[in-house]
Design an enzyme around this catalytic site. Structure first.
Site, PDB file in Angstrom:
ATOM      1  N   ARG A  27      48.592  41.511  41.515  1.00 13.58           N
ATOM      2  CA  ARG A  27      47.194  41.931  41.628  1.00 13.58           C
ATOM      3  C   ARG A  27      46.787  43.271  42.327  1.00 13.58           C
ATOM      4  O   ARG A  27      45.901  43.509  42.933  1.00 13.58           O
ATOM      5  CB  ARG A  27      46.191  40.850  42.322  1.00 13.58           C
ATOM      6  CG  ARG A  27      46.233  39.601  41.616  1.00 13.58           C
ATOM      7  CD  ARG A  27      45.092  39.664  40.292  1.00 13.58           C
ATOM      8  NE  ARG A  27      45.208  38.491  39.587  1.00 13.58           N
ATOM      9  CZ  ARG A  27      44.175  37.614  39.711  1.00 13.58           C
ATOM     10  NH1 ARG A  27      43.386  37.663  40.611  1.00 13.58           N
ATOM     11  NH2 ARG A  27      44.491  36.617  38.899  1.00 13.58           N
ATOM     12  N   ARG A  31      40.192  43.979  42.728  1.00 13.02           N
ATOM     13  CA  ARG A  31      38.830  44.101  43.416  1.00 13.02           C
ATOM     14  C   ARG A  31      38.906  44.750  45.079  1.00 13.02           C
ATOM     15  O   ARG A  31      37.615  45.319  45.538  1.00 13.02           O
ATOM     16  CB  ARG A  31      37.971  43.002  43.495  1.00 13.02           C
ATOM     17  CG  ARG A  31      37.483  42.698  41.855  1.00 13.02           C
ATOM     18  CD  ARG A  31      36.975  41.151  41.848  1.00 13.02           C
ATOM     19  NE  ARG A  31      38.316  40.439  41.941  1.00 13.02           N
ATOM     20  CZ  ARG A  31      38.088  38.804  41.980  1.00 13.02           C
ATOM     21  NH1 ARG A  31      37.023  38.421  41.893  1.00 13.02           N
ATOM     22  NH2 ARG A  31      39.387  38.156  41.837  1.00 13.02           N
ATOM     23  N   ARG A  40      35.435  49.162  36.921  1.00  5.55           N
ATOM     24  CA  ARG A  40      34.750  47.982  36.277  1.00  5.55           C
ATOM     25  C   ARG A  40      33.206  48.217  36.064  1.00  5.55           C
ATOM     26  O   ARG A  40      32.708  47.890  34.924  1.00  5.55           O
ATOM     27  CB  ARG A  40      35.116  46.686  37.092  1.00  5.55           C
ATOM     28  CG  ARG A  40      34.594  45.349  36.273  1.00  5.55           C
ATOM     29  CD  ARG A  40      34.911  44.113  37.307  1.00  5.55           C
ATOM     30  NE  ARG A  40      34.275  44.272  38.514  1.00  5.55           N
ATOM     31  CZ  ARG A  40      34.157  43.279  39.465  1.00  5.55           C
ATOM     32  NH1 ARG A  40      34.945  42.381  39.281  1.00  5.55           N
ATOM     33  NH2 ARG A  40      33.439  43.629  40.553  1.00  5.55           N
ATOM     34  N   ASP A  78      45.311  40.255  31.635  1.00  6.98           N
ATOM     35  CA  ASP A  78      45.204  38.993  32.093  1.00  6.98           C
ATOM     36  C   ASP A  78      46.152  37.903  31.354  1.00  6.98           C
ATOM     37  O   ASP A  78      46.689  38.375  30.071  1.00  6.98           O
ATOM     38  CB  ASP A  78      43.717  38.359  32.012  1.00  6.98           C
ATOM     39  CG  ASP A  78      43.362  37.412  32.910  1.00  6.98           C
ATOM     40  OD1 ASP A  78      43.208  37.727  33.981  1.00  6.98           O
ATOM     41  OD2 ASP A  78      43.556  36.031  32.318  1.00  6.98           O
ATOM     42  N   TYR A 155      44.656  26.032  31.477  1.00  2.77           N
ATOM     43  CA  TYR A 155      43.363  26.767  31.157  1.00  2.77           C
ATOM     44  C   TYR A 155      42.562  26.390  29.920  1.00  2.77           C
ATOM     45  O   TYR A 155      41.278  26.004  29.841  1.00  2.77           O
ATOM     46  CB  TYR A 155      43.259  28.253  31.196  1.00  2.77           C
ATOM     47  CG  TYR A 155      43.557  28.697  32.767  1.00  2.77           C
ATOM     48  CD1 TYR A 155      42.668  28.983  33.466  1.00  2.77           C
ATOM     49  CD2 TYR A 155      44.792  29.002  33.063  1.00  2.77           C
ATOM     50  CE1 TYR A 155      42.691  29.428  34.762  1.00  2.77           C
ATOM     51  CE2 TYR A 155      44.928  29.433  34.500  1.00  2.77           C
ATOM     52  CZ  TYR A 155      43.954  29.603  35.461  1.00  2.77           C
ATOM     53  OH  TYR A 155      43.987  30.211  36.614  1.00  2.77           O
TER      54      TYR A 155
HETATM   55  O1  CP3 Z   1      48.707  42.234  38.905  1.00  2.00           O
HETATM   56  C1  CP3 Z   1      48.042  42.902  38.717  1.00  2.00           C
HETATM   57  O2  CP3 Z   1      47.470  43.927  39.179  1.00  2.00           O
HETATM   58  C2  CP3 Z   1      47.744  42.931  36.970  1.00  2.00           C
HETATM   59  C3  CP3 Z   1      46.556  42.336  36.430  1.00  2.00           C
HETATM   60  C4  CP3 Z   1      46.268  40.710  36.555  1.00  2.00           C
HETATM   61  C5  CP3 Z   1      45.278  40.419  36.460  1.00  2.00           C
HETATM   62  N1  CP3 Z   1      45.399  38.750  36.344  1.00  2.00           N
HETATM   63  C6  CP3 Z   1      44.114  40.871  36.628  1.00  2.00           C
HETATM   64  C7  CP3 Z   1      42.854  40.177  36.954  1.00  2.00           C
HETATM   65  C8  CP3 Z   1      47.401  39.974  36.393  1.00  2.00           C
HETATM   66  C9  CP3 Z   1      49.044  39.976  36.527  1.00  2.00           C
HETATM   67  C10 CP3 Z   1      46.792  38.568  36.276  1.00  2.00           C
HETATM   68  C11 CP3 Z   1      47.247  37.256  36.188  1.00  2.00           C
HETATM   69  C12 CP3 Z   1      46.506  36.156  35.879  1.00  2.00           C
HETATM   70  N2  CP3 Z   1      45.193  35.929  35.471  1.00  2.00           N
HETATM   71  C13 CP3 Z   1      47.038  34.745  36.464  1.00  2.00           C
HETATM   72  C14 CP3 Z   1      48.178  34.462  37.029  1.00  2.00           C
HETATM   73  C15 CP3 Z   1      48.249  35.165  38.404  1.00  2.00           C
HETATM   74  C16 CP3 Z   1      47.900  34.500  39.597  1.00  2.00           C
HETATM   75  O3  CP3 Z   1      47.245  35.026  40.165  1.00  2.00           O
HETATM   76  O4  CP3 Z   1      48.629  33.271  39.742  1.00  2.00           O
HETATM   77  C17 CP3 Z   1      46.025  33.896  36.416  1.00  2.00           C
HETATM   78  C18 CP3 Z   1      45.929  32.625  37.020  1.00  2.00           C
HETATM   79  C19 CP3 Z   1      44.826  34.525  35.933  1.00  2.00           C
HETATM   80  C20 CP3 Z   1      43.637  33.955  35.302  1.00  2.00           C
HETATM   81  C21 CP3 Z   1      42.399  34.588  35.871  1.00  2.00           C
HETATM   82  N3  CP3 Z   1      41.971  35.644  35.449  1.00  2.00           N
HETATM   83  C22 CP3 Z   1      41.449  33.930  36.904  1.00  2.00           C
HETATM   84  C23 CP3 Z   1      41.971  32.689  37.487  1.00  2.00           C
HETATM   85  C24 CP3 Z   1      40.582  34.978  37.447  1.00  2.00           C
HETATM   86  C25 CP3 Z   1      39.383  34.932  38.245  1.00  2.00           C
HETATM   87  C26 CP3 Z   1      40.166  35.080  39.634  1.00  2.00           C
HETATM   88  C27 CP3 Z   1      39.190  35.272  40.520  1.00  2.00           C
HETATM   89  O5  CP3 Z   1      39.778  35.388  41.696  1.00  2.00           O
HETATM   90  O6  CP3 Z   1      38.079  35.477  40.197  1.00  2.00           O
HETATM   91  C28 CP3 Z   1      40.948  35.933  36.267  1.00  2.00           C
HETATM   92  C29 CP3 Z   1      40.235  37.387  36.610  1.00  2.00           C
HETATM   93  C30 CP3 Z   1      40.941  38.782  36.904  1.00  2.00           C
HETATM   94  N4  CP3 Z   1      42.455  38.879  36.249  1.00  2.00           N
HETATM   95  C31 CP3 Z   1      40.600  39.587  37.835  1.00  2.00           C
HETATM   96  C32 CP3 Z   1      41.463  40.690  37.722  1.00  2.00           C
HETATM   97  C33 CP3 Z   1      41.750  41.797  38.549  1.00  2.00           C
HETATM   98  C34 CP3 Z   1      39.245  39.869  38.675  1.00  2.00           C
HETATM   99  C35 CP3 Z   1      38.484  40.009  37.649  1.00  2.00           C
HETATM  100  C36 CP3 Z   1      37.168  41.069  38.067  1.00  2.00           C
HETATM  101  O7  CP3 Z   1      37.485  42.281  38.222  1.00  2.00           O
HETATM  102  O8  CP3 Z   1      36.360  40.429  38.101  1.00  2.00           O
END
Ligand code: CP3
Length: 355
Positions: A27, A31, A40, A78, A155
């Site tokens: 990640r 944010r 964003r 994602d 999911y």
């Molecule tokens: O690592 C990176 O920089 C690449 C980007 C990346 C994102 N999601 C961006 C993201 C990667 C590799 C993911 C994978 C992802 N997405 C996973 C597996 C990784 C892990 O954390 O175990 C999962 C379970 C998801 C599903 C997902 N996407 C969730 C549960 C959420 C909400 C998380 C939260 O904390 O609110 C997301 C959204 C998401 N994916 C964000 C980002 C930067 C935040 C969205 C925003 O900007 O509001």
């Protein structure tokens, strides 16, 4: 094709000698960075960043521009793009995490699911990969990724995030054939999707099995690991004259490292609950290891961060085969300067462990 200027990430994954331990952060584009929040806001929302290759490229580059120590870039996207392309209708409610308009509950729902074509249905991701590769211009390698079938299934069946995976576990035990059909379709989708990313320019791929650690030992083997093994055996392993390493990351998988190492993957991602030196002894020479600092250490002061980095490097010990990372994603509340202190510490303190 531009030659890679910094390939220590790929070298460490393949257990070839390196000068210092390579590092990136799960990640890393997200944010905690004010420049990400500005992009964003400009794009409108998170999915608009993912679906527009120019925006996806812009936010992928942000952490690299801020931190010259980063040894890899990761595609900004994602894991839930696959269920979305299967017609589930992904959306994000502010502060609520991901949601699906359609939920998978019956065998008929599963039978109706299509296997997405990466170019037709997920072309925006393929375009993001090739746009980012062009922009990187050989600076560091680009990582592509996907969720594991089990993690994606949670999911799709829950309709979003879950604490206990009630519906998914009930389906697994009530109707294992239906669950296997879902996981098999997801494994086919993930294989095609990752191969598409590799052909578009991803130089390593990581499978995020974020919720595999929530299964019993027996269910993990049958419902998560078996499908990741199938994916690994279907991936393109060499492209542009170089090996394309595969990293498997099961959060909470510390008890099962030996069997994860037997899948044919090149590297295992470790969360912070296991000792990396012990993990190294257990997996031997079979795989490289990626990890594993507790991401909440980044809330502490830079001296404490540096000392924790030093402890992990010492535990891994001398030689290659270690990619430094956090044990899970960096959180939005982290001070970006602390992330910088972390990355600098890895390079400064690791030179002594390499020839
Ligand atoms: O690592 C990176 O920089 C690449 C980007 C990346 C994102 N999601 C961006 C993201 C990667 C590799 C993911 C994978 C992802 N997405 C996973 C597996 C990784 C892990 O954390 O175990 C999962 C379970 C998801 C599903 C997902 N996407 C969730 C549960 C959420 C909400 C998380 C939260 O904390 O609110 C997301 C959204 C998401 N994916 C964000 C980002 C930067 C935040 C969205 C925003 O900007 O509001």
């Amino acid at each position: 094709m531009t030659a890679l200027k910094n390939d220590r990430f790929l070298r460490a994954l393949l257990k070839q000698p390196v000068d210092v331990t390579p590092v990136w952060m799960m990640r890393q584009a997200g944010r905690y960075l004010p420049e990400y929040r500005a992009s964003r806001a400009h794009a409108g929302d998170f999915m608009s960043l993912c679906m527009n290759p120019q925006f996806a490229c812009e936010v992928t580059m942000q952490p690299l521009d801020r931190y010259p120590q980063l040894d890899a870039a990761i595609l900004f996207s994602d894991i839930l793009t696959i269920p979305d392309a299967m017609g589930q209708g992904l959306y994000f409610e502010t502060g609520e995490g991901p949601r699906f308009r359609k939920v998978v509950s019956t065998l008929a729902d599963i039978e109706a699911l299509p296997i997405p074509d990466p170019h037709k249905d997920l072309g925006y991701v393929m375009d993001a990969v090739s746009t980012i590769r062009r922009e990187l211009n050989g600076r560091v390698p680009l990582i592509g990724f996907s969720g594991s079938p089990w993690t994606l299934a949670t999911y799709m069946v829950e309709g979003g995030s879950s604490k206990d995976f009630r519906k998914t576990k009930a389906m697994l035990y009530d109707n294992p054939q239906a669950m296997h059909l879902l996981l098999d379709k997801l494994a086919q989708s993930v294989t095609a999707y990752l191969n598409g990313q590799i052909m578009a320019g991803a130089q390593a791929v990581q499978i995020f099995d974020t919720w595999g650690g929530n299964l019993s030992a027996a269910a993990y083997q049958e419902f998560s690991l078996a499908y990741m093994r199938k994916i690994v055996s279907g991936l393109i392993r060499e492209h542009e004259g170089r090996k394309v390493p595969v990293i498997l990351f099961t959060k909470g998988g510390g008890l099962w490292l030996e069997s994860i190492a037997d899948t044919g993957a090149d590297a295992l991602g470790l969360d912070w609950t296991c000792d990396i030196g012990e993990a190294r002894q257990r997996v031997g020479n079979r795989v490289a290891l990626q990890g594993n600092m507790d991401p909440t250490v980044l809330y502490a002061n830079p001296e404490a961060i540096r000392s924790e980095v030093g402890r992990i490097l010492a535990s891994y010990g001398k030689g290659t085969g270690h990619v430094f990372n956090l044990g899970h994603g960096i959180t939005p509340e982290v001070n970006p300067e602390h992330a910088g202190a972390f990355l600098r510490a890895v390079h400064e303190l690791s030179a002594q462990y390499h020839e």
